[in-house]
Design a protein around this motif. Structure first.
Motif, PDB file in Angstrom:
ATOM      1  N   PRO A 223      74.156  79.263 100.424  1.00 47.08           N
ATOM      2  CA  PRO A 223      74.386  80.157  99.281  1.00 47.08           C
ATOM      3  C   PRO A 223      74.202  79.415  97.965  1.00 47.08           C
ATOM      4  CG  PRO A 223      76.469  79.529 100.274  1.00 47.08           C
ATOM      5  CD  PRO A 223      75.393  78.963 101.149  1.00 47.08           C
ATOM      6  N   LEU A 224      73.732  80.123  96.961  1.00 50.99           N
ATOM      7  CA  LEU A 224      73.564  79.540  95.635  1.00 50.99           C
ATOM      8  C   LEU A 224      74.928  79.175  95.049  1.00 50.99           C
ATOM      9  CD1 LEU A 224      71.373  79.021  93.426  1.00 50.99           C
ATOM     10  CD2 LEU A 224      72.162  81.166  92.401  1.00 50.99           C
ATOM     11  N   LEU A 225      75.891  80.089  95.175  1.00 48.03           N
ATOM     12  CA  LEU A 225      77.231  79.840  94.662  1.00 48.03           C
ATOM     13  C   LEU A 225      78.097  79.297  95.801  1.00 48.03           C
ATOM     14  CD1 LEU A 225      77.790  83.089  92.569  1.00 48.03           C
ATOM     15  CD2 LEU A 225      76.832  80.897  91.826  1.00 48.03           C
ATOM     16  N   PRO A 226      78.738  78.146  95.573  1.00 47.54           N
ATOM     17  CA  PRO A 226      79.446  77.467  96.667  1.00 47.54           C
ATOM     18  C   PRO A 226      80.490  78.323  97.392  1.00 47.54           C
ATOM     19  CG  PRO A 226      79.314  76.064  94.726  1.00 47.54           C
ATOM     20  CD  PRO A 226      78.798  77.404  94.303  1.00 47.54           C
ATOM     21  N   GLY A 227      81.165  79.217  96.690  1.00 48.06           N
ATOM     22  CA  GLY A 227      82.198  80.014  97.342  1.00 48.06           C
ATOM     23  C   GLY A 227      81.681  81.163  98.188  1.00 48.06           C
ATOM     24  N   ASP A 228      80.404  81.473  98.057  1.00 48.88           N
ATOM     25  CA  ASP A 228      79.864  82.624  98.778  1.00 48.88           C
ATOM     26  C   ASP A 228      79.694  82.345 100.265  1.00 48.88           C
ATOM     27  OD1 ASP A 228      77.567  83.979  96.239  1.00 48.88           O
ATOM     28  OD2 ASP A 228      79.693  84.324  96.642  1.00 48.88           O
ATOM     29  N   ARG A 229      79.980  83.364 101.076  1.00 44.51           N
ATOM     30  CA  ARG A 229      79.701  83.289 102.514  1.00 44.51           C
ATOM     31  C   ARG A 229      78.658  84.330 102.856  1.00 44.51           C
ATOM     32  NH1 ARG A 229      84.418  84.318 106.358  1.00 44.51           N
ATOM     33  NH2 ARG A 229      82.640  84.300 107.786  1.00 44.51           N
ATOM     34  N   PRO A 230      77.468  83.869 103.159  1.00 47.67           N
ATOM     35  CA  PRO A 230      76.456  84.863 103.545  1.00 47.67           C
ATOM     36  C   PRO A 230      76.733  85.416 104.942  1.00 47.67           C
ATOM     37  CG  PRO A 230      75.566  82.663 103.787  1.00 47.67           C
ATOM     38  CD  PRO A 230      76.946  82.498 103.210  1.00 47.67           C
ATOM     39  N   SER A 231      76.006  86.453 105.269  1.00 49.88           N
ATOM     40  CA  SER A 231      76.121  87.061 106.577  1.00 49.88           C
ATOM     41  C   SER A 231      75.981  85.983 107.671  1.00 49.88           C
ATOM     42  CB  SER A 231      75.012  88.112 106.733  1.00 49.88           C
ATOM     43  OG  SER A 231      75.407  89.133 107.562  1.00 49.88           O
ATOM     44  N   ALA A 232      76.750  86.157 108.746  1.00 50.61           N
ATOM     45  CA  ALA A 232      76.793  85.131 109.787  1.00 50.61           C
ATOM     46  C   ALA A 232      75.419  84.802 110.362  1.00 50.61           C
ATOM     47  CB  ALA A 232      77.717  85.594 110.904  1.00 50.61           C
ATOM     48  N   GLU A 233      74.560  85.793 110.405  1.00 50.57           N
ATOM     49  CA  GLU A 233      73.253  85.595 111.032  1.00 50.57           C
ATOM     50  C   GLU A 233      72.159  85.280 110.019  1.00 50.57           C
ATOM     51  OE1 GLU A 233      72.828  89.118 113.488  1.00 50.57           O
ATOM     52  OE2 GLU A 233      74.985  88.947 113.838  1.00 50.57           O
ATOM     53  N   THR A 234      72.539  84.750 108.906  1.00 51.68           N
ATOM     54  CA  THR A 234      71.578  84.454 107.849  1.00 51.68           C
ATOM     55  C   THR A 234      70.418  83.576 108.329  1.00 51.68           C
ATOM     56  OG1 THR A 234      73.218  84.705 106.113  1.00 51.68           O
ATOM     57  CG2 THR A 234      71.336  83.314 105.615  1.00 51.68           C
ATOM     58  N   LEU A 235      70.687  82.645 109.189  1.00 50.45           N
ATOM     59  CA  LEU A 235      69.620  81.765 109.679  1.00 50.45           C
ATOM     60  C   LEU A 235      68.494  82.561 110.335  1.00 50.45           C
ATOM     61  CD1 LEU A 235      71.299  78.622 111.279  1.00 50.45           C
ATOM     62  CD2 LEU A 235      70.103  78.818 109.090  1.00 50.45           C
TER      63      LEU A 235
ATOM     64  N   THR B  84      78.622  78.373  86.767  1.00 49.49           N
ATOM     65  CA  THR B  84      78.687  79.520  87.665  1.00 49.49           C
ATOM     66  C   THR B  84      78.660  80.823  86.881  1.00 49.49           C
ATOM     67  OG1 THR B  84      79.971  78.230  89.216  1.00 49.49           O
ATOM     68  CG2 THR B  84      80.042  80.623  89.465  1.00 49.49           C
ATOM     69  N   GLU B  85      79.459  80.871  85.826  1.00 49.74           N
ATOM     70  CA  GLU B  85      79.491  82.101  85.042  1.00 49.74           C
ATOM     71  C   GLU B  85      78.141  82.384  84.420  1.00 49.74           C
ATOM     72  OE1 GLU B  85      83.958  81.231  83.523  1.00 49.74           O
ATOM     73  OE2 GLU B  85      82.734  82.516  82.236  1.00 49.74           O
ATOM     74  N   GLN B  86      77.461  81.325  84.003  1.00 54.97           N
ATOM     75  CA  GLN B  86      76.142  81.545  83.412  1.00 54.97           C
ATOM     76  C   GLN B  86      75.181  82.109  84.461  1.00 54.97           C
ATOM     77  OE1 GLN B  86      75.186  77.693  81.949  1.00 54.97           O
ATOM     78  NE2 GLN B  86      76.497  77.829  80.139  1.00 54.97           N
ATOM     79  N   LEU B  87      75.303  81.562  85.681  1.00 54.50           N
ATOM     80  CA  LEU B  87      74.410  82.058  86.729  1.00 54.50           C
ATOM     81  C   LEU B  87      74.679  83.530  86.992  1.00 54.50           C
ATOM     82  CD1 LEU B  87      74.597  79.019  89.141  1.00 54.50           C
ATOM     83  CD2 LEU B  87      72.489  79.943  88.185  1.00 54.50           C
ATOM     84  N   ILE B  88      75.958  83.882  87.020  1.00 57.72           N
ATOM     85  CA  ILE B  88      76.286  85.279  87.307  1.00 57.72           C
ATOM     86  C   ILE B  88      75.771  86.177  86.187  1.00 57.72           C
ATOM     87  CG2 ILE B  88      78.158  86.957  87.546  1.00 57.72           C
ATOM     88  CD1 ILE B  88      79.770  84.747  88.921  1.00 57.72           C
ATOM     89  N   SER B  89      75.958  85.734  84.952  1.00 51.92           N
ATOM     90  CA  SER B  89      75.547  86.648  83.892  1.00 51.92           C
ATOM     91  C   SER B  89      74.029  86.784  83.829  1.00 51.92           C
ATOM     92  CB  SER B  89      76.127  86.237  82.532  1.00 51.92           C
ATOM     93  OG  SER B  89      75.787  84.899  82.250  1.00 51.92           O
ATOM     94  N   VAL B  90      73.305  85.736  84.155  1.00 49.07           N
ATOM     95  CA  VAL B  90      71.849  85.897  84.193  1.00 49.07           C
ATOM     96  C   VAL B  90      71.491  86.867  85.302  1.00 49.07           C
ATOM     97  CG1 VAL B  90      69.666  84.786  84.799  1.00 49.07           C
ATOM     98  CG2 VAL B  90      71.237  83.672  83.220  1.00 49.07           C
TER      99      VAL B  90
END
Lengths: 219, 219, 219, 219
Positions: free
Chosen positions: B78-90, B2-8
């Protein structure tokens, strides 16, 4: 002693500075929307240690400086004897006393709140079927109806507060003082501002709908 | 990992930074117009490599920071499991899936869209004879009529998306969710913002015309 | 001699600089609200030593520079012979002469003031039951009614001033020139601006109430 | 040769830079008021040496950069072959050709101009008794009536220009294209902007008066 209190507050007190900054920015935000005309409106924050920061009486809430924010206790008394808190301070304190998790209270004046509250014969405004209702605590759908109680204006703030207290537990989106404005609150300033913005957006929608259909809202 | 993804993402990824900046500025622009009240509205961009950047759920879209924008895939995960995208993302993903050239999707709430959609008995709003109609794809004249479909609001976004999908090919100017707001898109953020601005300008005109003539728009 | 006067004014005169700054900022504030369209509106300040600073004729009051503010005497004559003060300077001077404690006078044009004054058959607008009435001098409650006199517009400013003079002592919130705009004043610029803002807020409320109920305000 | 033209224009040409700056700022000002929605509107300046600077086709006029302004001649042809001037360039050139002292032309879209022009059966809007009428050339009193001709919209700009040409000498405050917007001009940008602001203020007043009284304006 007073000077020592001031220097603690202003020089070393990070939590106080944060609260003051939040209040100043909230005032600017409300002013951009036209919700603090003249010297109307007031803004407060309760810090984690229980201290309450509130706008001083009389200044323009759109152009606050740190000197425009003073400390009061839960009964509305200013910490420094010469300070005059906002006239409606008791209404802020009432909310903090009633709701232990409340961290910010906002009071603004909008054209929509003023006009709708002066027109209706009802004792509340009813907001239904709007998506934005979801900004209020406990609301998870648009398919609902939220009541916003209206209280007659009263220069005797203690008496007004007694009327308000009877209905605090029912309130989902704050309340309106007739011909005056709205009171909205939340656990922190961001939430309180979001709820104020949501309520004012819905009141603006209601006013437009009333213009299209005079029988709308039982008015 | 996860940290690697964030830093990239945050340190070396110019395309991501550009997308985030576009989203932040779009939010500011929409906020200036009053189209993202409270925490309403959402904004997304599809990068050239197919990644989708969308606003995180719950934040105020007028004051976004880079942390308020997350990555999702075309199914809305979401790419990162803890993220919650906007409710209407679909609803955003549906547009990206259906229109391969779409690069940005905007969802805002305006008083005009809310009020007009709650009043009409029709299943669309009809915009005719306006010069500004030329901002929409394929429109080269004012002498035309463009339909903006209205869908009933629905907290079940997947179900709402299925209704929307039936009409996507017909849409010339985006669509409206009743009592909620508009969805508008384009090949890039500038075009999407221009179309949103054009649609909201026309809806504001329609609302004014309705005030002058209650029989207007079949309402 | 003229050059000497200018260099005293601009280089060493702190009180003058302060007055000019107040006028410039007041113009910006009024412009943000749309109250100084085109080259309309005018703004003045009376310094402690009795000098009066007023906006020069013809410039846009939203973008003033120090060169856009000139000195006049209590009869409206410019200090420098080539200067042309704002056309309505006599209306400012009249207020300074009549009210010894007045320190600032503001004149703006709003849609509400223009439309309401052109519609009514009455000789004043009546504002009642609004909390914001408390921004006006001597008002301590919402439960009152304040009259804002309306004067027919007149290009002969001296003649207009004579009409106004008959009613100055009664005025609680300033006055309106029909199809033209409002005059508001106070002991200092902050108070004058607050009263202008309060009056315009109330006029905007009145206009909205009139749209909801055509029999409102005796119009 | 093209590169040489560009380097003269951008590096050494103070008059051109000034014109470009005026156009960029005019666009920002019009955008603040909501008068250049989407990619609508266009702005031009005629330099002292006769060159005309006009906004390029398609860009958003609220966020212009120097690259968004190009040079054309009095017949509307761009100096650089690849440039596409604003679609309505002929309407700008027509005004420059007809009025030798015109130095700036502005075209904006407002809700009021759009709605009023689509509603009326008349061939002009009539503005009477407003103080702000004095911003237009030759007007020295409010006690007058100014006609603002309305032309049907037409994608054939040359044909539209021929209709406009018949009435140019009569125009006191510019003209309106139905469902489209206004054209306003003046000897320099400041005057043109003041006249645009004045016209839009008056159209906004007219719209409000129409809402109060449907029989107003012969509509």
């Amino acid at each position: 002693m007073t000077e020592q209190l001031i220097s603690v507050s202003s020089a070393q007190d990070g939590a106080w500075k944060t609260a003051v900054t939040q209040i100043i920015r909230a005032g600017e935000r409300m002013d951009q929307r036209g919700w603090v005309p003249a010297t109307a409106g007031n803004i407060s924050v309760r810090l984690a240690d229980g201290r309450i920061a509130v706008t001083r009486s009389g200044g323009h809430k759109g152009f606050l400086t740190p000197e425009g924010v003073i400390e009061i206790d839960l009964t509305g008394n200013p910490l420094l004897p010469g300070d005059r808190p906002s006239a409606e301070t008791l209404l802020h304190c009432q909310i903090y006393a009633h709701f232990p998790h409340t961290g910010a209270v906002l009071h603004g004046h909008s054209i929509a709140a003023t006009v709708l509250s002066m027109r209706t014969k009802e004792r509340a405004l009813y907001l239904a079927d709007y998506e934005v209702l979801k900004v209020f605590e406990g609301q998870s759908t648009h398919a609902t109806r939220v009541a916003v109680p209206i209280f007659s204006n009263d220069q005797d703030i203690a008496r007004l507060a007694r009327s308000v207290s009877l209905f605090l537990d029912e309130m989902k989106a704050g309340y309106i003082i007739q011909g005056h404005g709205v009171y909205v609150w939340g656990p922190d300033m961001d939430t309180a501002l979001a709820r104020l913005e949501g309520l004012e957006f819905l009141l603006a929608c209601e006013l437009e709908r009333l213009k299209l259909s005079p029988s709308f809202q039982g008015m």
